[in-house]
Every structure is written in structure tokens, then in C-alpha cells.
Motif scaffolding. Structure first.
Motif, PDB file in Angstrom:
ATOM      1  N   PHE A 264       3.383   5.674  11.234  1.00 40.65           N
ATOM      2  CA  PHE A 264       2.405   4.653  11.598  1.00 40.65           C
ATOM      3  C   PHE A 264       2.878   3.233  11.279  1.00 40.65           C
ATOM      4  CE2 PHE A 264      -0.213   8.367  11.768  1.00 40.65           C
ATOM      5  CZ  PHE A 264      -1.229   8.075  12.662  1.00 40.65           C
ATOM      6  N   GLY A 265       4.021   3.121  10.600  1.00 45.23           N
ATOM      7  CA  GLY A 265       4.542   1.803  10.239  1.00 45.23           C
ATOM      8  C   GLY A 265       4.405   1.545   8.754  1.00 45.23           C
ATOM      9  N   TRP A 266       5.518   1.155   8.113  1.00 44.94           N
ATOM     10  CA  TRP A 266       5.508   0.960   6.664  1.00 44.94           C
ATOM     11  C   TRP A 266       4.536  -0.140   6.240  1.00 44.94           C
ATOM     12  CZ3 TRP A 266       7.653   4.502   3.707  1.00 44.94           C
ATOM     13  CH2 TRP A 266       8.680   5.291   4.226  1.00 44.94           C
ATOM     14  N   GLU A 267       4.297  -1.092   7.134  1.00 47.34           N
ATOM     15  CA  GLU A 267       3.408  -2.197   6.768  1.00 47.34           C
ATOM     16  C   GLU A 267       1.978  -1.724   6.518  1.00 47.34           C
ATOM     17  OE1 GLU A 267       3.503  -1.715  11.201  1.00 47.34           O
ATOM     18  OE2 GLU A 267       4.993  -1.843   9.583  1.00 47.34           O
ATOM     19  N   ALA A 268       1.624  -0.549   7.065  1.00 46.52           N
ATOM     20  CA  ALA A 268       0.279  -0.023   6.836  1.00 46.52           C
ATOM     21  C   ALA A 268       0.029   0.246   5.361  1.00 46.52           C
ATOM     22  CB  ALA A 268       0.064   1.267   7.636  1.00 46.52           C
TER      23      ALA A 268
END
Length: 337
Positions: A104-108
Motif C-alpha cells: 500500500f506504500g511505505w508512507e502509509a
């Protein structure tokens, strides 16, 4: 006089494990279907009908059955109680929420609501909070807590806010609505061993109502997800009716197979979704029923393999037990946690 912590564990109830096994398999089936839609592929009308029919009893049922064990768990000393929930609920919740970050994306991971909503691990968030509230509000009757949570859920509208505010409202909505089912289960827990003995004439009408509710959901093309008292009531009636029906089925190999799945439901719940998310990226996945069954088979298959290897994969689903913990304590944990 012996303490409650040293009391012999009660045997597991087969029909509760069977319900849990069936419900978690239906969760996998739902995610297999939605994965096709998210990938732009055509959904299966057959599975759409199945998902609509069972939607009111799937997640509410998992929460209700989990809550039925609250009273037993609260008999332990508070420290042992909390340690067990941290090991067996909070640990897989945090670990498998982190596992989903690459998809889902590390920034999440920088968003606090990610760790509460996750992708599919929000269920464990609700269960963990339910057990903590159960300890903090121990003197309060569970049905009173359930009524307060349902009432609060009906006041929450996540779609009314944008951005992070909407995410926090979604957390609150899930905690209150599904937490309500957890405490309904806690209230019913004291009668769980009496449920199979309810005479069948008293269950005919609830079973008919449950079947009609499922039929209406299929006709509408979706299950009623609105947070209202009628929807809550029908979900509870349906879950209790299905539990009673399962309890009438004699012990047999099929029931024991589903019960085994139910005893390892945590494995299926946390493992299947990353498998499905990875596999849905393969361009060769077909549309409709074949594609959904392929994703379902992969998610279920990998999960069952890890469940069968539980002595070696345990650390993925529960924090390692201290070496000084007695075998009797471990048996109590497996029986009623």
C-alpha cells in the motif's frame, strides 16, 4: 481455596469453532471477489449473491463469537489477561499491518490511522479494544456497553469529513459498530453452553427470518450495511440462529475440519489478504468465478499451510511465550483466549 487462574479449562465448543472457520473462509471469498473488481476484472454473479447473502452474519458473527469468550478470559488475573491479549491479538495485528505496507506504500505507515484501520487487520484492532474495554468496564453489564456502542456508531458519519478527519471517524465507526457485536457476544457468553439445548420450535421463526433477510440481500445485490437498530437486530438474530443450527449437527469429520480452520482463524485472517493482493497483479488471472476461485484457493492454501506448520510459524501469529511459562498455562490460553 484454588484461584480462578488455576481452574481447569473448559472444553472448546465445536459449533463455535465451526462458525469461526466458516466465517473466516467467507472473508477470504469476499476479498477474492473484491480483488477482481479492484483489478478491473469482471466479478462473478454467483459469488456476488453469496457475499450479499452472508454479509450481515460474517464480520458481526466473528466479533460476536469472539465476545462470547470474554467472561471466561476475565476470570484470569488482570496481568495475565492483558499479557495474553498483547501476545495473541496485538502482536499479529501490528506485525501483519506492517506486512501490508509494501503493498500500500511505505508512507502509509506514517499515518496513525493506518495502524488502527490497516487494510484488513482492523478486525484485530476492534477485538483488542473490546478486550481492554471488557477489563476496564468489568462491572458494567455487556449488553449496556453494546447498546452504548451501537448508539454511538449511529451518530458517526465518516463520509461527512475529508482527509485524516474522515479516517479517524472510520476508526471510531468500526470500533463502535463492530465493538457492539463483540459485547453482545459477551452478554450471550454466559448461556453459550445452553444455546444448543433451545427447543427447535423456538428457533423456527428466527431461522425463517434469517433466511428471508439473506434472500432480500441477494435480491438487492448487497447486504444492508447501514448502521441502524433493525440491521443490528437482524444480524444478531441471524448469527444466533446459525450458531444454534450448527450446534444441532452431530460431530463428524467435516465439522471437525471446519472447526480446525476456526481454531486457526487468526492465521487465515491475517495471511490470506497479502497473498491475494500479490497474486492479483498477475495479468493472466481470468475474469469472473474462475479468477475469484483461483485467488480464494491461493489465499486459503498458503494460510492453511502456515496453520499446519504452526509449531514452526507460531511467532508470526503470537509473541513467543516466556520459557518459564508452564504447560498448564499454555493450555488455558489455547482453550479460552
Amino acid at each position: 481455596m484454588p484461584t480462578t487462574a488455576s481452574a481447569p479449562p473448559r472444553p472448546r465448543l465445536l459449533w463455535m469453532d465451526v462458525y469461526r472457520g466458516l466465517a473466516v473462509l467467507l472473508v477470504v471469498l469476499l476479498h477474492a471477489q473484491t480483488a477482481l473488481v479492484d483489478s478491473g476484472l469482471e466479478r462473478s454473479p454467483v459469488l456476488s449473491a453469496v457475499n450479499a447473502a452472508v454479509g450481515s452474519f460474517r464480520m458481526p458473527g466473528l466479533l460476536l463469537v469472539s465476545g462470547m469468550l470474554l467472561t471466561l478470559s476475565l476470570r484470569r488475573p488482570a496481568g495475565e489477561y492483558l499479557a495474553g491479549k498483547l501476545r495473541r491479538i496485538a502482536w499479529p495485528w501490528l506485525l501483519w499491518t506492517a506486512v501490508m505496507l509494501p503493498l500500500f506504500g511505505w508512507e502509509a505507515g506514517l499515518e496513525p490511522t493506518w495502524w488502527l484501520n490497516g487494510a484488513h487487520t482492523w478486525f484485530l484492532t476492534v477485538v483488542f479494544v473490546g478486550y481492554v474495554l471488557g477489563l476496564l468496564l468489568k462491572p458494567v453489564p455487556p449488553f449496556v456497553i453494546a447498546a452504548m456502542l451501537f448508539g454511538a456508531a449511529m451518530l458517526v458519519d465518516p463520509e461527512a469529513a475529508a482527509g485524516s478527519a474522515g479516517e479517524w471517524l472510520l476508526v471510531l465507526e468500526r470500533m463502535t459498530w463492530f465493538g457492539g457485536f463483540f459485547f453482545v457476544g459477551a452478554g450471550l457468553g454466559r448461556w453459550r453452553e445452553d444455546l444448543p439445548r433451545i427447543p427447535w420450535p423456538f428457533m423456527v421463526l428466527p431461522l425463517i427470518v434469517t433466511g428471508d433477510w439473506a434472500r432480500r440481500a441477494v435480491e438487492a445485490g448487497r447486504f444492508p450495511a447501514e448502521e441502524t437498530w433493525p440491521v443490528m437486530t437482524m444480524s444478531v438474530i441471524g448469527v444466533v440462529s446459525i450458531l444454534w443450527l450448527l450446534a444441532q449437527i452431530p460431530d463428524n469429520p467435516v465439522m471437525r475440519a471446519f472447526a480446525w480452520v476456526g481454531r486457526h482463524s487468526i492465521v487465515l485472517f491475517v495471511v490470506h489478504y497479502p497473498v491475494i493482493r500479490l497474486l492479483r497483479r498477475v495479468e493472466a488471472i481470468p475474469d469472473g468465478l474462475p479468477g475469484a476461485l483461483l485467488l480464494f484457493g491461493a489465499g486459503t492454501g498458503v494460510s492453511l499451510l502456515l496453520a499446519a506448520a504452526y509449531p514452526w510459524t507460531r511467532y508470526l501469529f503470537e509473541w513467543p511465550q516466556r520459557s518459564g511459562t508452564s504447560g498448564a498455562s499454555r493450555r488455558r490460553t489455547r482453550t479460552s483466549a
